[in-house]
Design a protein around this motif. Structure first.
Motif, mmCIF file in Angstrom:
data_model
loop_
_atom_site.group_PDB
_atom_site.id
_atom_site.type_symbol
_atom_site.label_atom_id
_atom_site.label_comp_id
_atom_site.label_asym_id
_atom_site.label_seq_id
_atom_site.Cartn_x
_atom_site.Cartn_y
_atom_site.Cartn_z
ATOM 1 N N ALA A 87 70.031 75.551 24.078
ATOM 2 C CA ALA A 87 70.923 74.602 24.958
ATOM 3 C C ALA A 87 71.938 75.416 25.553
ATOM 4 O O ALA A 87 72.331 75.295 26.925
ATOM 5 C CB ALA A 87 71.080 73.290 24.174
ATOM 6 N N GLY A 88 72.643 76.340 24.802
ATOM 7 C CA GLY A 88 73.600 76.943 25.187
ATOM 8 C C GLY A 88 73.320 77.837 26.110
ATOM 9 O O GLY A 88 73.944 78.255 27.208
ATOM 10 N N THR A 92 72.374 73.852 29.034
ATOM 11 C CA THR A 92 72.063 72.261 28.908
ATOM 12 C C THR A 92 72.886 71.896 27.694
ATOM 13 O O THR A 92 73.299 72.437 26.897
ATOM 14 C CB THR A 92 70.676 72.004 28.958
ATOM 15 N N ASP A 93 72.870 70.513 27.489
ATOM 16 C CA ASP A 93 73.581 69.715 26.446
ATOM 17 C C ASP A 93 72.325 69.631 25.474
ATOM 18 O O ASP A 93 71.270 68.949 25.738
ATOM 19 C CB ASP A 93 74.109 68.219 26.882
ATOM 20 N N CYS A 94 72.582 69.775 23.996
ATOM 21 C CA CYS A 94 71.814 69.457 23.088
ATOM 22 C C CYS A 94 72.086 68.096 22.758
ATOM 23 O O CYS A 94 73.144 67.654 23.011
ATOM 24 C CB CYS A 94 72.020 70.615 22.038
ATOM 25 N N SER A 95 70.999 67.611 22.016
ATOM 26 C CA SER A 95 71.492 66.389 21.181
ATOM 27 C C SER A 95 72.403 66.335 20.387
ATOM 28 O O SER A 95 72.956 67.091 19.799
ATOM 29 C CB SER A 95 70.122 65.468 20.963
ATOM 30 N N VAL A 96 72.957 65.094 20.127
ATOM 31 C CA VAL A 96 74.019 64.956 19.125
ATOM 32 C C VAL A 96 73.367 65.125 17.949
ATOM 33 O O VAL A 96 74.001 65.663 16.926
ATOM 34 C CB VAL A 96 74.463 63.318 19.260
ATOM 35 N N ARG A 99 73.349 68.897 17.199
ATOM 36 C CA ARG A 99 74.707 69.363 16.919
ATOM 37 C C ARG A 99 75.260 68.970 15.501
ATOM 38 O O ARG A 99 75.692 69.635 14.921
ATOM 39 C CB ARG A 99 75.786 68.892 18.114
#
Length: 210
Positions: A87-88, A92-96, A99
């Motif tokens: 994602a980095g 893009t944003d990874c899921s909560v 993380r």
């Protein structure tokens, strides 16, 4: 079993991520098929030494259920870190959930480990088999992942243009495209030839691309 082609990442945490995935972006090829295989990889990677390898195999043989649980957790740890880094790289944003899993794995690693009593020891954070049991491999890899994320090398992390494997690219241009020019780079070249057809010639200079 574990040849040099299994260690193309340039960092133990990235070599760990590369124990899954095949010749495409799909992560369906699993190389850590059981705890014994995972221990063999960790030994080849230098994550555990000879004595620890022997001891872990002995313990896993006496408690196969715990060994299955340990390798299952290890795979989950790997895939969460891969998703987080991907994602980095992609911006893009990874899921909560991803993380939080990465955070939990690294936090558990530091909670278990002890700081070495000598300043210049490597690694600085030490965890023993007596502390971690069959989770020794997972905890040491979590510490390696934490060090990678906290250090300057995180800006060098790249993903192969053809498969899901990751690697460090310390070059000034950051133009490396393949986990291995001999593997994925060659596959891409063959695919280009097939798409153009036999009558077309490869343009000069392409064979040396990163």
């Amino acid at each position: 079993m574990w040849t040099a082609t299994a260690f193309l990442g340039g960092h133990p945490a990235l070599d760990f991520l590369n124990t899954a995935g095949g010749s495409s972006k799909d992560r369906g090829v699993e190389r850590l098929t059981d705890f014994g295989v995972a221990a063999g990889w960790a030994h080849a990677a230098g994550v555990i030494d000879d004595a620890e390898h022997h001891d872990l195999l002995t313990v896993s043989a006496t408690d196969p259920a715990e060994a299955v649980e340990a390798v299952t957790e290890l795979r989950g740890q790997r895939e969460a870190l891969h998703a987080f880094l991907l994602a980095g790289i992609d911006g893009t944003d990874c899921s909560v959930a991803v993380r939080e899993r990465v955070t939990a794995d690294i936090t558990a690693g530091y909670r278990t480990a002890r700081l070495s009593h000598r300043l210049h020891d490597d690694p600085a954070w030490v965890v023993t088999e007596g502390q971690a049991g069959l989770r020794l491999i997972a905890i040491r890899l979590a510490l390696a992942g934490g060090a990678l994320l906290a250090g300057g090398q995180r800006d060098q992390i790249r993903v192969c243009g053809r498969c899901s494997w990751m690697f460090l690219d310390p070059s000034p241009t950051r133009r490396r495209r393949w986990c291995s020019m001999a593997i994925c780079g060659n596959r891409a070249k063959v695919q280009r030839h097939q798409q153009r057809g036999p009558s077309q010639v490869e343009p000069a200079g392409r064979s040396g691309e990163p």
